[in-house]
Design a protein around this motif. Structure first.
Motif, short mmCIF file in Angstrom:
data_model
loop_
_atom_site.label_atom_id
_atom_site.label_comp_id
_atom_site.label_asym_id
_atom_site.label_seq_id
_atom_site.Cartn_x
_atom_site.Cartn_y
_atom_site.Cartn_z
N TYR A 22 43.99 40.32 23.54
CA TYR A 22 43.99 41.57 24.32
C TYR A 22 43.34 42.74 23.57
CZ TYR A 22 48.02 43.56 21.78
OH TYR A 22 48.86 44.07 20.82
N LYS A 23 43.18 42.60 22.25
CA LYS A 23 42.48 43.64 21.50
C LYS A 23 40.97 43.36 21.39
CE LYS A 23 46.46 45.15 18.76
NZ LYS A 23 47.03 45.31 17.40
N ASP A 24 40.59 42.14 21.75
CA ASP A 24 39.17 41.75 21.68
C ASP A 24 38.42 42.09 22.97
OD1 ASP A 24 39.70 40.64 19.17
OD2 ASP A 24 40.25 38.71 20.05
N TYR A 25 39.16 42.14 24.08
CA TYR A 25 38.61 42.46 25.39
C TYR A 25 39.43 43.60 26.00
CZ TYR A 25 36.70 37.67 25.12
OH TYR A 25 36.06 36.51 24.73
N GLU A 26 38.89 44.21 27.03
CA GLU A 26 39.68 45.14 27.85
C GLU A 26 40.15 44.36 29.07
OE1 GLU A 26 38.40 48.74 30.59
OE2 GLU A 26 38.49 49.40 28.48
N PHE A 27 41.45 44.17 29.19
CA PHE A 27 42.03 43.37 30.27
C PHE A 27 42.56 44.27 31.39
CE2 PHE A 27 43.43 39.80 27.14
CZ PHE A 27 42.16 39.25 27.19
N HIS A 28 42.32 43.83 32.63
CA HIS A 28 42.87 44.48 33.83
C HIS A 28 43.37 43.38 34.76
CE1 HIS A 28 40.96 48.44 32.97
NE2 HIS A 28 40.04 47.69 32.41
N ILE A 29 44.39 43.68 35.55
CA ILE A 29 44.86 42.76 36.59
C ILE A 29 44.38 43.26 37.94
CG2 ILE A 29 46.87 41.90 37.85
CD1 ILE A 29 48.38 41.77 35.22
N VAL A 30 43.79 42.36 38.74
CA VAL A 30 43.44 42.64 40.14
C VAL A 30 44.05 41.51 40.97
CG1 VAL A 30 41.39 44.05 39.79
CG2 VAL A 30 41.16 41.58 39.73
N SER A 31 45.06 41.81 41.75
CA SER A 31 45.86 40.78 42.40
C SER A 31 46.10 41.06 43.87
CB SER A 31 47.21 40.68 41.67
OG SER A 31 48.10 39.82 42.34
N GLY A 32 46.33 39.98 44.61
CA GLY A 32 46.74 40.11 46.01
C GLY A 32 48.21 40.44 46.15
N SER A 33 48.96 40.39 45.04
CA SER A 33 50.38 40.73 45.09
C SER A 33 50.57 42.23 45.27
CB SER A 33 51.06 40.30 43.78
OG SER A 33 51.09 38.90 43.66
N ASP A 34 51.70 42.59 45.83
CA ASP A 34 52.03 44.01 46.03
C ASP A 34 52.01 44.74 44.69
OD1 ASP A 34 53.42 46.21 47.76
OD2 ASP A 34 54.62 46.01 45.93
N LYS A 62 45.04 47.22 30.51
CA LYS A 62 44.69 48.63 30.67
C LYS A 62 45.13 49.15 32.04
CE LYS A 62 42.51 49.32 26.74
NZ LYS A 62 42.99 50.29 25.72
N SER A 63 45.10 48.28 33.05
CA SER A 63 45.57 48.66 34.38
C SER A 63 46.07 47.43 35.11
CB SER A 63 44.45 49.34 35.19
OG SER A 63 43.44 48.43 35.54
N ILE A 64 46.98 47.66 36.05
CA ILE A 64 47.58 46.58 36.86
C ILE A 64 47.46 47.01 38.31
CG2 ILE A 64 49.70 45.32 37.37
CD1 ILE A 64 50.57 45.93 34.44
N ASN A 65 46.65 46.28 39.07
CA ASN A 65 46.25 46.71 40.42
C ASN A 65 46.56 45.62 41.44
OD1 ASN A 65 44.55 49.08 39.28
ND2 ASN A 65 43.74 47.28 38.24
N GLY A 66 47.12 46.02 42.59
CA GLY A 66 47.45 45.03 43.61
C GLY A 66 47.31 45.56 45.02
N SER A 67 47.84 44.78 45.97
CA SER A 67 47.76 45.12 47.39
C SER A 67 48.73 46.27 47.70
CB SER A 67 48.09 43.88 48.23
OG SER A 67 49.41 43.45 47.98
N PRO A 68 48.55 46.94 48.84
CA PRO A 68 47.81 46.48 50.02
C PRO A 68 46.28 46.64 49.98
CG PRO A 68 48.87 48.57 50.50
CD PRO A 68 49.35 48.15 49.14
N THR A 69 45.71 47.28 48.96
CA THR A 69 44.26 47.32 48.86
C THR A 69 43.73 45.91 48.66
OG1 THR A 69 44.38 49.50 47.81
CG2 THR A 69 42.30 48.31 47.60
N VAL A 70 42.71 45.50 49.43
CA VAL A 70 42.18 44.14 49.34
C VAL A 70 41.44 43.96 48.02
CG1 VAL A 70 42.04 43.80 51.82
CG2 VAL A 70 40.09 44.79 50.60
N LYS A 71 41.35 42.72 47.56
CA LYS A 71 40.88 42.46 46.20
C LYS A 71 39.45 42.90 45.95
CE LYS A 71 42.64 39.21 43.94
NZ LYS A 71 43.13 37.95 43.34
N ASN A 72 38.54 42.66 46.88
CA ASN A 72 37.16 43.06 46.62
C ASN A 72 37.05 44.58 46.47
OD1 ASN A 72 37.60 43.09 49.55
ND2 ASN A 72 35.47 43.70 49.70
N LYS A 73 37.91 45.33 47.17
CA LYS A 73 37.91 46.78 47.01
C LYS A 73 38.57 47.19 45.69
CE LYS A 73 38.99 51.12 49.36
NZ LYS A 73 39.63 51.77 50.53
#
Length: 208
Positions: A106-118, A136-147
């Motif tokens: 996790y220190k070698d890359y910048e990690f983010h989550i993009v999920s269909g979960s709430d 660095k960030s944790i992102n989920g629905s209701p926003t659709v994944k491609n967005k």
């Protein structure tokens, strides 16, 4: 150019949750015919990257042929989330292969989550499972994944050829492709059969 930031799907990549989410749908829809619920479970398993909001709406509008309001969708989704918050906090559900890689790199890359979960539920689970520190960030629905991916691309300080998405569904590939970033499949051999970049095991991964 080497990869500097990795966008991670959550379910099926970081957490083995599909069977538990089956239980969630079965419970919140228990008043409806079993054959209709079975059809939704098949759809759910075939479309892992789609949100519960989409799947609940699909159940009513496409399977039952009934209208459903946004308020009702949210009510079912909240009930689903309550079940998930109870059942998914068990560390035994973590996919060790991926999580060992995340903790190590996790220190070698910048990690983010993009999920269909709430999103709220996702952040709750990551906190309870001691995962938040790696992302660095944790992102989920209701926003659709491609967005979600598109919005995140506007925030990270890297070019699209320095970013990849790791996921276990066709929806993940589509979100990556629509946004011009590379995709690596994981934990779903059908993605390998389609010819996509594929990770058999993170322990054997030479580079991304």
């Amino acid at each position: 150019m080497s990869i500097k930031s990795i966008f991670w799907d959550f379910d099926g990549v970081i957490l083995d949750s599909m069977h538990i989410r089956d239980v969630g749908f079965i419970r919140i829809l228990s008043a409806f015919p079993h054959n209709a619920i079975d059809e939704l479970i098949r759809y759910h398993r075939e479309n892992g990257g789609l949100s519960r909001y989409h799947k609940i709406r699909y159940f009513f509008e496409q399977i039952l042929g009934e209208p459903i309001s946004e308020e009702e969708v949210n009510r079912y989704a909240d009930a689903f989330s309550n079940i998930m918050r109870e059942m998914l906090v068990d560390p035994a559900n973590l996919i060790q292969d991926a999580n060992l890689f995340i903790a190590k790199h996790y220190k070698d890359y910048e990690f983010h989550i993009v999920s269909g979960s709430d999103q709220n539920e996702l952040r709750f689970l990551c906190s309870k499972l001691n995962l938040s520190q790696y992302f660095k960030s944790i992102n989920g629905s209701p926003t659709v994944k491609n967005k979600l991916v598109a919005e995140l691309l506007g925030e990270v300080p890297y070019s699209i050829d320095e970013i990849c998405l790791i996921g276990d569904s066709q929806n993940d590939f589509d979100a990556a492709s629509l946004n011009g970033i590379s995709f690596w499949g994981y934990n779903n051999p059908s993605l390998k059969e389609k010819g996509y970049n594929y990770i058999e095991s993170f322990s054997e991964l030479k580079h991304i």
